[in-house]
Design an enzyme around this catalytic site. Sequence first.
Site, mmCIF file in Angstrom:
data_model
loop_
_atom_site.group_PDB
_atom_site.id
_atom_site.type_symbol
_atom_site.label_atom_id
_atom_site.label_comp_id
_atom_site.label_asym_id
_atom_site.label_seq_id
_atom_site.Cartn_x
_atom_site.Cartn_y
_atom_site.Cartn_z
ATOM 1 C CB ALA A 169 0.352 -9.111 5.448
ATOM 2 C CE LYS A 172 -31.845 -23.810 18.341
ATOM 3 N NZ LYS A 172 -32.006 -23.147 17.060
ATOM 4 C CG ASP A 200 -3.020 -13.213 2.691
ATOM 5 O OD1 ASP A 200 -3.580 -14.300 2.957
ATOM 6 O OD2 ASP A 200 -3.581 -12.106 2.770
#
Length: 676
Positions: free
Chosen positions: A38, A121, A41
Amino acid sequence: MKPVSKAAAAERIAKLKSLINDYRYHYHVLDESTMSEAAADSLKHELSQLEAQFPELLTPDSPTQRVAGQALDKFVKVAHQVPMLSLNDVFDHQELEAWSERVSKMLGSRARDLQYFADIKMDGLACALIYEDGELVTAVTRGDGRVGEDVTMNIRTIENVPLRLRAAKGFELFQKGRTEIRGEIVMYKSDFDALNVQRRAAGEAAFANPRNLAAGTIRQLDPKLVAARPLHFHAYDVLRTTPTDVPTYRYAYDAMRALGVTANTQATVLKDVSAVAAFADSWETKRHDLKFNTDGLVVKLNDRALYAELGVVGKTPRAAVAFKYPAEEATTIVKDIVISIGRTGAATPVAVFDPVQVAGTTVQHASLHNADEIERKDIRVGDTVVIYKAGDIIPQVNKVLVELRPNRTKRFHYETELKRQYPELEFIRPDGEAVYRVKGASGPLLLKKALEHFTSKGALDIDGMGEKNAVALVDSGLVKDIADIYELTYEQVVALDRFADLSARNLLAAIVDKKQPPLARFLYGLGIRHVGAQTAIDLANTFKNLDNLGTATYQEFKDVNGIGETVAESLIAWFTDDDNQALLAKFRRLGVWPEDVKHVGGPLSGKSFVITGSLETMGRDLAAEKIRSLGGTFQSSVGKDTTYLVAGANVGASKLDKARKLGTEVIDEETLLKML
Ligand code: IVH
C-alpha cells in the site's frame, strides 16, 4: 496537489523512482519487503501525479510506465541475434552420467575440475529481454528459436521485470551497450489457483494449467488483459556482445540479481556429476513447495567458454541437459462416481479409478469437487481420463479423453445420483454456491449424529449424553457445534424437558470431566471420515499431539503404518477445512484439548489380535480397547500380519481355517486375559 517548481519536482521524482525501484528489487529479487504494498502504491501515485504535472520529466523507465498501453493489431516478428535453443532430456542418474562422460571425453584434459551449474527447470515460456544502455527496449518470445514475437508492451506490465537495470557495484559494464536477459515467464501456482477459484465462482471454465495460461496471456494483443494477470519473469541467462563479459553461469546469476532481475536462488554450482545427482534427488519432492511448476532441472557446464566450444547439435547445446523427474500424469478409467457427504453436509463427488501408478504412488480416486466441475469436464463412468498428481498434492482429473469414450455412456446427472445414492436425504443447492448440501445439515441432522458420536463410549465417553439427549440439545438450539457442550450451563440444561436437577448436574459434570481427553479418543470423536478407532490410535501414537496433526503433510500421514491415500486425503481435507479450523480454535479457547501422548508402546505393542466367537468375561469392544491400551492392534479379520487369533465360544470355522493356513497362533480367552 501542491504546485511545486520544476526543479523541486525533478528532485522528488528522482528520489521516488529510486525508492520504488528499491522496493521492487528487495521484493522480487531478494524476497524481502522494505515497505507495505500500500505504501509503495501510494508513492507510485504521487510519482504519477508529478509526472502528469511535468510531462517533460516523464521517462519510459519510470515505475509508472508499467500501465498497459494500446492494444495491437498483431505482433511484429523479431529475429533472435543468438538462437534460443532447446535441451535434450535425461531421465535418471545413469543418463546424466552418460552425458557428463560424453562431455568430458570431448573436452579431454580440460575436463579436469569440471564444474556444473544446476537450476530448477521452470514450466513457463521462454522470453528474451533486451536492454540498451541499461534500459528495457524490446522483449521477444522464443518463437521457433530463431524468430520470435515482439511482446514488449506486455512484458512491461510484469512487475518483476525491471524497466531499467539497477546500478550495482562491480557490474557497471551491463549499463553500457546491449544486455540480453533470457528467462522463463511463469505464473505462480497460488495465483493460478486463485484465478481459477474466481473463474469457477463466475461460472466460467477453469484454466488448464499455469503454463498454458502464462503462454496464452503473453500472446494477448491487449496489454490490459496481461496487466490483469499475475505473471513473473525468472531469468536463466545473460548475453553480452562480448561473451567474456560473463565468464560463468554462477557469475551470470549473480550479475542478474545485482541488476535487479529475479533469478532462482536455488541455482548452484556442483563440483561433480554425483553432486548433480544428489542435487536432483534433493529437489524431487521439495520442488512441489516452489511457487511455480517444474518437471526437472537444467544442468549445464558452469564455464561458458567451454559451453560455447562444445557447440550445438541440431537445436540443442551439447553442454547442457534437462534432468526430468518421473511423469506425474497417467491415464486411467473411471469405474464409478460416488458422492460423499462431509461434516457440514456438503456433497462432494469422487471418481473411483482403476488403480494406476503416478509418480511412485497408486492413485485410486480423486475428488471431482462439485457438480459443475463434472458437468464442465463431462466426466462419465467408463471414461478414460488423464490424472495428474504432483508429489504430495492430491490427485486431480485433468481431462477426459473423449476419443476413447465407449458407446452408450451416460452423462452424469448429479441430482439423479444424489437421489439414488442417498434416498433418505434431501439436498439443496444454495444460491450462488457450487455445492449441494444436505438440507438442514449444518443445523440438525448431521450435528445430532456428530454430537452423539463425539460423546459416545469409543470417543469422549460422556456419560448421560446418548442419542436422545444429543437430539434434545441440538433441537433446543443450545448446541450449534460439538464444542458448544462445554459452554452449557446448569440453568440451560435443567430447563429442557428431558432433564431434572440430578441428570442435568451429572451430564455437566461428565462433560467437564472430559476436558483433557486422550488424543486418540478425541481424534476419533471428531468424526473425520475413514478415521476409525484404530487409525486414531495410530495417528495419536505417531504425532503425539493435536498441533502436530494439524500441521502434518499428506506424505507424513501416509508414512504412518496402516494409513493409505484415502485416509491421508481425508485427514488433509479435514484439517484444511476452515470450519474445522474454527472448531479446533474454539475447543482451545474453551480449554478443551486432548492430552499429549507421552509414551507409546506397552506390553502388546507390535502384536495384533483378531477375536472370533464370543468371550465370556467381556464384550468384544472392551477387549479391543484393552488390547489397544496396552499397545496392541485390534483387527476385524485374520491377515498375514495377525499375531493371535483369540478363539471364544462358538468359533467360526472359516477364521480358524484361515489362521491355520497363515500360521497365525490361536489362543483361548484365558491366555488373552493373562496378557491383558
Ligand atoms: S537454460 C538451451 N534454465 O527450458 C536453453 N532453461 O528445454 C537452455 N527453461 O527454452 C536454457 N527453466 O525456456 C534454462 N532454469 C532454466 C530453465 C530453462 C526453464 C526452459 C527454457 C528453455 C527450455 C529448454
